[in-house]
Design a protein around this motif. Structure first.
Motif, PDB file in Angstrom:
ATOM      1  N   ALA A   1      -5.311  31.827   2.274  1.00 27.09           N
ATOM      2  CA  ALA A   1      -6.541  31.076   2.545  1.00 27.09           C
ATOM      3  C   ALA A   1      -7.025  30.512   1.227  1.00 27.09           C
ATOM      4  CB  ALA A   1      -7.590  31.993   3.185  1.00 27.09           C
ATOM      5  N   THR A   2      -6.222  29.631   0.643  1.00 28.86           N
ATOM      6  CA  THR A   2      -6.441  29.183  -0.730  1.00 28.86           C
ATOM      7  C   THR A   2      -7.825  28.628  -0.970  1.00 28.86           C
ATOM      8  OG1 THR A   2      -4.105  28.740  -1.045  1.00 28.86           O
ATOM      9  CG2 THR A   2      -5.635  27.655  -2.548  1.00 28.86           C
ATOM     10  N   ARG A   3      -8.358  27.917   0.001  1.00 29.27           N
ATOM     11  CA  ARG A   3      -9.676  27.314  -0.218  1.00 29.27           C
ATOM     12  C   ARG A   3     -10.739  28.357  -0.510  1.00 29.27           C
ATOM     13  NH1 ARG A   3      -7.746  23.612   3.444  1.00 29.27           N
ATOM     14  NH2 ARG A   3      -8.274  24.920   5.207  1.00 29.27           N
ATOM     15  N   THR A   4     -10.562  29.548   0.051  1.00 26.35           N
ATOM     16  CA  THR A   4     -11.583  30.579  -0.125  1.00 26.35           C
ATOM     17  C   THR A   4     -11.116  31.758  -0.959  1.00 26.35           C
ATOM     18  OG1 THR A   4     -10.907  31.634   1.947  1.00 26.35           O
ATOM     19  CG2 THR A   4     -12.716  30.035   2.059  1.00 26.35           C
ATOM     20  N   SER A   5      -9.833  31.878  -1.203  1.00 28.90           N
ATOM     21  CA  SER A   5      -9.355  33.101  -1.875  1.00 28.90           C
ATOM     22  C   SER A   5      -8.416  32.812  -3.032  1.00 28.90           C
ATOM     23  CB  SER A   5      -8.672  34.015  -0.870  1.00 28.90           C
ATOM     24  OG  SER A   5      -7.526  33.380  -0.336  1.00 28.90           O
ATOM     25  N   GLY A   6      -8.370  31.598  -3.524  1.00 29.01           N
ATOM     26  CA  GLY A   6      -7.654  31.303  -4.757  1.00 29.01           C
ATOM     27  C   GLY A   6      -6.202  31.702  -4.803  1.00 29.01           C
ATOM     28  N   SER A   7      -5.416  31.306  -3.844  1.00 29.17           N
ATOM     29  CA  SER A   7      -3.969  31.533  -3.824  1.00 29.17           C
ATOM     30  C   SER A   7      -3.571  32.983  -3.626  1.00 29.17           C
ATOM     31  CB  SER A   7      -3.306  31.006  -5.097  1.00 29.17           C
ATOM     32  OG  SER A   7      -2.730  29.744  -4.863  1.00 29.17           O
ATOM     33  N   ARG A   8      -4.511  33.835  -3.287  1.00 29.16           N
ATOM     34  CA  ARG A   8      -4.140  35.197  -2.961  1.00 29.16           C
ATOM     35  C   ARG A   8      -3.464  35.230  -1.601  1.00 29.16           C
ATOM     36  NH1 ARG A   8      -9.686  38.386  -3.615  1.00 29.16           N
ATOM     37  NH2 ARG A   8     -10.446  36.537  -2.586  1.00 29.16           N
ATOM     38  N   LEU A   9      -2.550  36.165  -1.451  1.00 28.86           N
ATOM     39  CA  LEU A   9      -1.963  36.469  -0.159  1.00 28.86           C
ATOM     40  C   LEU A   9      -2.524  37.803   0.304  1.00 28.86           C
ATOM     41  CD1 LEU A   9       1.790  35.518  -0.639  1.00 28.86           C
ATOM     42  CD2 LEU A   9       0.079  34.309   0.719  1.00 28.86           C
TER      43      LEU A   9
ATOM     44  N   CYS B   1       4.173  44.210  -8.359  1.00 33.57           N
ATOM     45  CA  CYS B   1       3.764  42.996  -9.040  1.00 33.57           C
ATOM     46  C   CYS B   1       4.426  41.824  -8.325  1.00 33.57           C
ATOM     47  CB  CYS B   1       4.209  43.059 -10.495  1.00 33.57           C
ATOM     48  SG  CYS B   1       3.822  41.608 -11.466  1.00 33.57           S
ATOM     49  N   ALA B   2       3.745  40.697  -8.291  1.00 38.78           N
ATOM     50  CA  ALA B   2       4.300  39.516  -7.653  1.00 38.78           C
ATOM     51  C   ALA B   2       3.880  38.286  -8.448  1.00 38.78           C
ATOM     52  CB  ALA B   2       3.826  39.403  -6.207  1.00 38.78           C
ATOM     53  N   SER B   3       4.672  37.244  -8.328  1.00 36.66           N
ATOM     54  CA  SER B   3       4.316  35.962  -8.925  1.00 36.66           C
ATOM     55  C   SER B   3       4.420  34.877  -7.877  1.00 36.66           C
ATOM     56  CB  SER B   3       5.221  35.641 -10.127  1.00 36.66           C
ATOM     57  OG  SER B   3       6.532  35.309  -9.688  1.00 36.66           O
ATOM     58  N   ARG B   4       3.717  33.789  -8.138  1.00 44.40           N
ATOM     59  CA  ARG B   4       3.691  32.720  -7.154  1.00 44.40           C
ATOM     60  C   ARG B   4       3.307  31.431  -7.851  1.00 44.40           C
ATOM     61  NH1 ARG B   4      -0.624  32.054  -2.197  1.00 44.40           N
ATOM     62  NH2 ARG B   4       0.667  30.705  -0.932  1.00 44.40           N
ATOM     63  N   ARG B   5       4.025  30.342  -7.518  1.00 45.54           N
ATOM     64  CA  ARG B   5       3.609  29.031  -8.009  1.00 45.54           C
ATOM     65  C   ARG B   5       2.881  28.316  -6.884  1.00 45.54           C
ATOM     66  NH1 ARG B   5       8.434  25.540  -9.678  1.00 45.54           N
ATOM     67  NH2 ARG B   5       8.534  25.251  -7.443  1.00 45.54           N
ATOM     68  N   GLN B   6       3.554  28.128  -5.800  1.00 46.62           N
ATOM     69  CA  GLN B   6       2.963  27.666  -4.553  1.00 46.62           C
ATOM     70  C   GLN B   6       3.899  28.149  -3.460  1.00 46.62           C
ATOM     71  OE1 GLN B   6       2.708  23.428  -4.795  1.00 46.62           O
ATOM     72  NE2 GLN B   6       4.902  23.102  -4.691  1.00 46.62           N
ATOM     73  N   GLY B   7       3.392  28.279  -2.270  1.00 45.05           N
ATOM     74  CA  GLY B   7       4.248  28.758  -1.198  1.00 45.05           C
ATOM     75  C   GLY B   7       4.509  30.255  -1.303  1.00 45.05           C
ATOM     76  N   GLU B   8       5.766  30.597  -1.359  1.00 43.70           N
ATOM     77  CA  GLU B   8       6.134  32.001  -1.275  1.00 43.70           C
ATOM     78  C   GLU B   8       5.848  32.757  -2.563  1.00 43.70           C
ATOM     79  OE1 GLU B   8      10.552  30.695  -1.308  1.00 43.70           O
ATOM     80  OE2 GLU B   8      10.558  32.841  -1.750  1.00 43.70           O
ATOM     81  N   ALA B   9       5.694  34.089  -2.385  1.00 45.72           N
ATOM     82  CA  ALA B   9       5.529  34.985  -3.524  1.00 45.72           C
ATOM     83  C   ALA B   9       6.825  35.740  -3.749  1.00 45.72           C
ATOM     84  CB  ALA B   9       4.387  35.965  -3.263  1.00 45.72           C
TER      85      ALA B   9
END
Lengths: 113, 110
Positions: free
Chosen positions: A93-101, B91-99
């Motif tokens: 929910a990038t808009r609200t959580s800054g790229s967190r999963l 620990c995880a990294s991500r640019r865009q999309g998948e981690a």
């Protein structure tokens, strides 16, 4: 609290059968992802479905997304013993959580030979 | 080898001790994350970082400290370990999309 919740918590099937796992979430999302975790290992990305997509396929995997119901399902067809693992959905929910999963608690799938 | 590496893989420490878990990625991904995995809770976000020198709290940050002086490294420090911090840390990294996840560190606090 967890954004995603998987259902069922555990699933046991025979080789060759299909396995369906469900995920529900609470807020608006940019995309939803499914990951697999073998025992004692890190998570591995399986598939990503964007909020404007309704279905996506990758090999024996089929993912659906219903944003009106805030739910997703992962279907593994013609399962194999090697598919035995835990499966997690993760919401972005990038808009609200800054790229967190944000991950759910996972479904433990056991495929019996 | 390309990827994301965590060290150590296993650690036993005593209550009250400081311990640092290391995480290194080779891709120069902007985002890095620390999760803990506990039975019944799935993965919970501890801290994350959007870039070098930018960090933010996740869902369960209490008792942890992070730093990110270089893009490729994101160490997690338990300042004074408690038994409730016994867990598997990813620990995880991500640019865009998948981690992309490391193999995890199993930490036991006795």
């Amino acid at each position: 609290s967890q954004q995603g919740e998987e259902d069922p918590q555990a699933l046991s099937i025979q080789e060759g059968e299909n396995a369906t796992m469900n995920c529900s979430y609470k807020t608006s999302i940019n995309n939803l992802q499914w990951y697999r975790q073998n025992s004692g290992r890190g998570l591995v990305h399986l598939i990503l479905i964007r909020s404007n997509e309704r279905e996506k396929h990758s090999g024996r995997l089929r993912v659906t997304l219903d944003t009106s119901k805030k739910s997703s399902s992962l279907l593994i067809t013609a399962s194999r013993a090697a598919d035995t693992a835990s499966y997690f959905c993760a919401t972005d929910a990038t808009r609200t959580s800054g790229s967190r999963l944000t991950f759910g608690e996972g479904t433990q799938l056991t495929v019996n030979p | 080898d390309a990827g994301i590496t965590q060290s150590p893989r296993y650690k036993i420490t005593e209550t009250g001790r400081q311990v640092t878990l290391m995480c290194h990625q080779t891709w120069s991904h902007s985002y890095m994350f620390w999760y803990r995995q506990d039975l019944g809770h799935g993965l919970r976000l501890i801290y994350y970082s959007a870039a070098a020198d930018i960090t933010d709290k996740g869902e369960v940050p209490d008792g942890y400290v992070v730093s990110r002086s270089k893009t490729e490294n994101f160490p997690l420090t338990l300042e004074s370990a408690t038994r409730s911090q016994t867990s598997v840390y990813f620990c995880a990294s991500r640019r865009q999309g998948e981690a992309f996840f490391g193999q995890g560190t199993r930490l036991t606090v006795v």
